[in-house]
Design a protein around this motif. Sequence first.
Motif, mmCIF file in Angstrom:
data_model
loop_
_atom_site.group_PDB
_atom_site.id
_atom_site.type_symbol
_atom_site.label_atom_id
_atom_site.label_comp_id
_atom_site.label_asym_id
_atom_site.label_seq_id
_atom_site.Cartn_x
_atom_site.Cartn_y
_atom_site.Cartn_z
ATOM 1 N N GLY A 66 -10.791 -43.434 83.662
ATOM 2 C CA GLY A 66 -12.139 -43.828 83.260
ATOM 3 C C GLY A 66 -12.328 -43.819 81.760
ATOM 4 O O GLY A 66 -13.295 -44.365 81.265
ATOM 5 N N PHE A 346 -20.996 -48.843 77.080
ATOM 6 C CA PHE A 346 -21.970 -47.906 76.523
ATOM 7 C C PHE A 346 -21.726 -47.642 75.035
ATOM 8 O O PHE A 346 -22.390 -46.810 74.435
ATOM 9 N N PHE A 348 -21.833 -48.361 71.042
ATOM 10 C CA PHE A 348 -22.686 -49.100 70.112
ATOM 11 C C PHE A 348 -21.903 -49.620 68.899
ATOM 12 O O PHE A 348 -22.299 -50.598 68.272
ATOM 13 N N ASP A 349 -20.815 -48.930 68.546
ATOM 14 C CA ASP A 349 -20.175 -49.204 67.251
ATOM 15 C C ASP A 349 -19.296 -50.442 67.270
ATOM 16 O O ASP A 349 -19.120 -51.101 66.248
ATOM 17 N N ARG A 459 -16.534 -49.973 63.544
ATOM 18 C CA ARG A 459 -17.461 -50.141 62.417
ATOM 19 C C ARG A 459 -16.905 -51.068 61.347
ATOM 20 O O ARG A 459 -17.629 -51.904 60.811
ATOM 21 N N ASN A 520 -31.725 -45.636 62.542
ATOM 22 C CA ASN A 520 -31.699 -44.939 63.830
ATOM 23 C C ASN A 520 -30.808 -45.656 64.837
ATOM 24 O O ASN A 520 -31.175 -45.835 66.004
ATOM 25 N N GLY A 521 -29.643 -46.064 64.346
ATOM 26 C CA GLY A 521 -28.668 -46.673 65.244
ATOM 27 C C GLY A 521 -29.062 -48.034 65.766
ATOM 28 O O GLY A 521 -28.425 -48.563 66.674
ATOM 29 N N GLN A 522 -30.118 -48.618 65.205
ATOM 30 C CA GLN A 522 -30.553 -49.948 65.643
ATOM 31 C C GLN A 522 -30.250 -50.940 64.537
ATOM 32 O O GLN A 522 -30.524 -50.677 63.372
ATOM 33 N N ARG B 48 -17.212 -42.022 83.647
ATOM 34 C CA ARG B 48 -17.277 -42.177 82.205
ATOM 35 C C ARG B 48 -18.613 -41.710 81.640
ATOM 36 O O ARG B 48 -18.656 -41.141 80.568
ATOM 37 N N HIS B 49 -19.687 -41.967 82.360
ATOM 38 C CA HIS B 49 -21.002 -41.830 81.719
ATOM 39 C C HIS B 49 -22.043 -40.980 82.434
ATOM 40 O O HIS B 49 -23.047 -40.656 81.839
ATOM 41 N N ARG B 155 -23.629 -37.288 74.802
ATOM 42 C CA ARG B 155 -22.332 -37.876 74.429
ATOM 43 C C ARG B 155 -21.838 -38.827 75.514
ATOM 44 O O ARG B 155 -21.334 -39.908 75.226
ATOM 45 N N LEU B 157 -23.530 -40.535 77.532
ATOM 46 C CA LEU B 157 -24.335 -41.761 77.572
ATOM 47 C C LEU B 157 -24.149 -42.607 76.313
ATOM 48 O O LEU B 157 -24.766 -43.671 76.181
ATOM 49 N N GLY B 158 -23.320 -42.120 75.400
ATOM 50 C CA GLY B 158 -22.986 -42.930 74.229
ATOM 51 C C GLY B 158 -24.023 -42.887 73.115
ATOM 52 O O GLY B 158 -23.919 -43.642 72.159
ATOM 53 N N PHE B 159 -25.012 -41.987 73.224
ATOM 54 C CA PHE B 159 -26.025 -41.892 72.169
ATOM 55 C C PHE B 159 -25.507 -40.973 71.071
ATOM 56 O O PHE B 159 -26.064 -39.923 70.794
ATOM 57 N N TYR B 161 -23.220 -40.774 67.195
ATOM 58 C CA TYR B 161 -22.612 -41.425 66.036
ATOM 59 C C TYR B 161 -21.171 -40.932 65.884
ATOM 60 O O TYR B 161 -20.897 -39.753 66.103
ATOM 61 N N ALA B 162 -20.290 -41.826 65.474
ATOM 62 C CA ALA B 162 -18.895 -41.450 65.282
ATOM 63 C C ALA B 162 -18.774 -40.417 64.160
ATOM 64 O O ALA B 162 -17.907 -39.548 64.191
ATOM 65 N N ILE B 174 -30.294 -41.908 67.610
ATOM 66 C CA ILE B 174 -30.173 -43.310 68.012
ATOM 67 C C ILE B 174 -31.403 -43.745 68.805
ATOM 68 O O ILE B 174 -31.728 -43.176 69.841
ATOM 69 N N MET B 176 -31.974 -46.460 70.469
ATOM 70 C CA MET B 176 -31.753 -47.537 71.426
ATOM 71 C C MET B 176 -32.272 -47.129 72.813
ATOM 72 O O MET B 176 -32.397 -45.952 73.118
ATOM 73 N N ARG B 178 -31.275 -47.636 76.823
ATOM 74 C CA ARG B 178 -30.197 -48.082 77.712
ATOM 75 C C ARG B 178 -30.830 -48.359 79.057
ATOM 76 O O ARG B 178 -31.610 -47.544 79.546
#
Lengths: 642, 216
Positions: A66, A346, A348-349, A459, A520-522, B48-49, B155, B157-159, B161-162, B174, B176, B178
Amino acid sequence: MYLNIFGYKVSRRRWKEMLNAQKNRREIIAARLDRRELFKLGLLTSGGYLVAKSGLSAWADGCGPGVCQLGCSPPTTPFIDPLTINPILPERQLTDPGFATPPSVCPNNTINPAIQLPFEGRGQFNGVLRPGTDCFQFFNQFPPQKFFIERMRQNTNFRITSDPNIGPQTIWGFNQGGTDPNTDPAIFPGPTIVTRYQTPMVVRRFNELPSGAPAGGFGVPETSTHLHNFHSGPESDGGPCRWFFSGQYFDYYHTMQQAGFSFDFPPTGDVNESLSTLWYHDHRVDHTAENVYKGLAGFHLIFNQFDTGNEATGFHLPSFPQFDIPLFLADKLIDPGTGQICFDTFGFDGLVGDKFLVNGKIQPFFEVQKRRYRFRVLDGGPSRFYQFFLTNPDNPSQSIPFWQIANDGNLLPTPIQVTSARIGVAERVDVIIDFAQIAQTFGATRLWLENRLEQLNGRAPTGNILPAGQIQNALVEFRITGNPVADGSVDPATGPRFYTLPSTTPTPRITRHFKFERSNGQWAINGQFMDCNTIRFTVQKNSVEKWVLENSSGGWQHPIHIHFEEFQLLSINGQPPPSSPLVQTGRKDVVRLEFGTTAELFFRFRDFRNDFPMHCHNTVHEDHAMMLLWQVQDVGDNNVEP
Amino acid sequence: MMAITRRSWLAAVGLTPVAGGLASATESAKDQQRTFQNIPPRELLRLRHFPNTELVTHQGKKARFYENLIKGRKVVINFMYVKCEGICVPVTANLVRVQKILKGRVGRDIFMYSITLKPDEDTPEVLNQYARRLHVGPGWLFLTGKPGDIEALRRKLGFVYADPVEDADKSNHIGMLRFGNEMFARWAACPGQAHADWIATSILSEVDGPTRTAAK
């Protein structure tokens, strides 16, 4: 004993190393070190990136079933499959059953009782029919002469490598228009569409994708096929909001005239605006990345009286298809648990893969003769930037030149000798490689087309150029065979002239500014977010505009694509666009906004009306609203910061 | 890019220490054919999520994230916290508008979840007051839980930042949304500050799209 999930033994030392790596990463996160402290510790580069070592990389957390992450794909053997030369989409007659209802100016919105939706998806916007819209512009002036069919289907038996460890993949792709999946399966890349200027055409696309939860958990069976970057009206452009459903078809009509045909270059357009290397791909809003990644893309080539496809005529470019080869680059991840291509819906980057596919195969080889070839290299995304070099794997220190002849499908005025070319997603570069000369000068018997641009996440690339000759970075291995053969193609060293660049001296009617930001990530453009229901500004038909695009998003890079018209770069960060070491001159349809870049673009908008998008072609950014809609009408607005 | 050798892949694919006695691995994996599992799409996305995190709603009820809130449902998810002076206010106000546009659907077959980023502060009572103050309708749950669990869920759920520095700053979280239809493994996201009518259109297109597609 320490075992991984497949029951393979892992040394205790390695296992502890992995645990420590995870611990380090967690400590950094927990300590909330600021940038200065990270920098002092040597963990942050001046570019703002965390140093890429295993102790900090995400994959140190493990690669279970997964997981779809860089570094987790199972190993594969390079150069065991020959390069696939994609089939040319066959022309069809109107007597073909697929054309039982022939293409018409206005869409066939009769309801198909079997699906309770119109037969044709054209005329729908956001999936809803807008009756009376999206009739073809100029259809009666340039009635179609050539007809094609493609069917979008699932193929559960697609091989990306003959490596026995990697089984057949389930993809979505285009077929060659037939109805029998056994003789005419969907393929990736799709069939190459080959057309000629001044021969108007229609391609009818049937959406026959399966409904239900898609294999691998990605892909949406609603599609809009964009022809990137032909000069067509929105009704045939395949924009983000004009998607159609499984069970419907959609006629894409193209006048096959150059820009300016209804204005300053009647009746067929300015030949200097001719395009050669285009591609078609899904553009369904919010789902482009996963659908293209699943296979919904292919090449579309256009020839004319100069770029003829025959080296004995016109510009004398290497003959198609034998010596003129499209190369579709696509980087993928493979789920270590399922052995299937995976996609993280899922994220975003952006998604960067660790398997390089060229024309649908992992790291293929290609046997070439000792002569010149034209390669049309496309970055098919979703997020990776490439900088490709020619490497002699038997002597990687050699710097091997080749000729760049086109940028984004537009021939340059004359070939430029380079030792590398950089492309972001959707950019194309046509190159001439002279294998006879390289064999003679460098003693090479094989050559790698090698991507040496380091990129560790979606990125941006780090900017590091990796050392030459690393096998995992090879895209294709060219195997140079036989004795030198007859070559009727032009020697780029003789300085042949192609098209003349249209002048950029006319005064723009308006200069518009666009800031590509992130908060804010948007993603936002001038502080606003994508919306299919909002058209942000209006360009005046048959006018000249200057657009200034600014990357204000910090540690990110964006390949920005503007539909409908090619532009010429007037400047990048205040300087004229360079032609060395990387070529940024010529007509283009994607501009790479690298770190902190501001670019000035010169446009002529001609012939067609209505709405088109501008968007980031990192398709993951695009799917998260890094896009806007604009339109062309008879009267333009004066919005300088739309 | 990283050099990925067969050896580093093997090292990376799993970290589970297993006591002796289980099926022993061959010393050299090089020549061994790998076996893969066929994992159905919904199960893949669950792995995964969607952890089965124990959460508490603003009404004080316990709920398991996957079992009770995600499985078989059409949902909209975002992260927020009550004492937020940044984008939480415009995003939540926007979601109130979205809920009104989707009236009749939210609570019936579409569910909205706002998960707090500050579970220490945002107790069920605090979240309940917040929900009442905003006049949120039925079918929209504000969720809290144990801080470690919420962090893991975020994490998954992907919300995230790297860049850990960027990620640690909650005010920069974030924004966004979903949303998706779990039964069809179909998910999308859009900015929480987009126009409410467009957000509603996007949500409906995700959750209803599958039923508008001809079965094959």
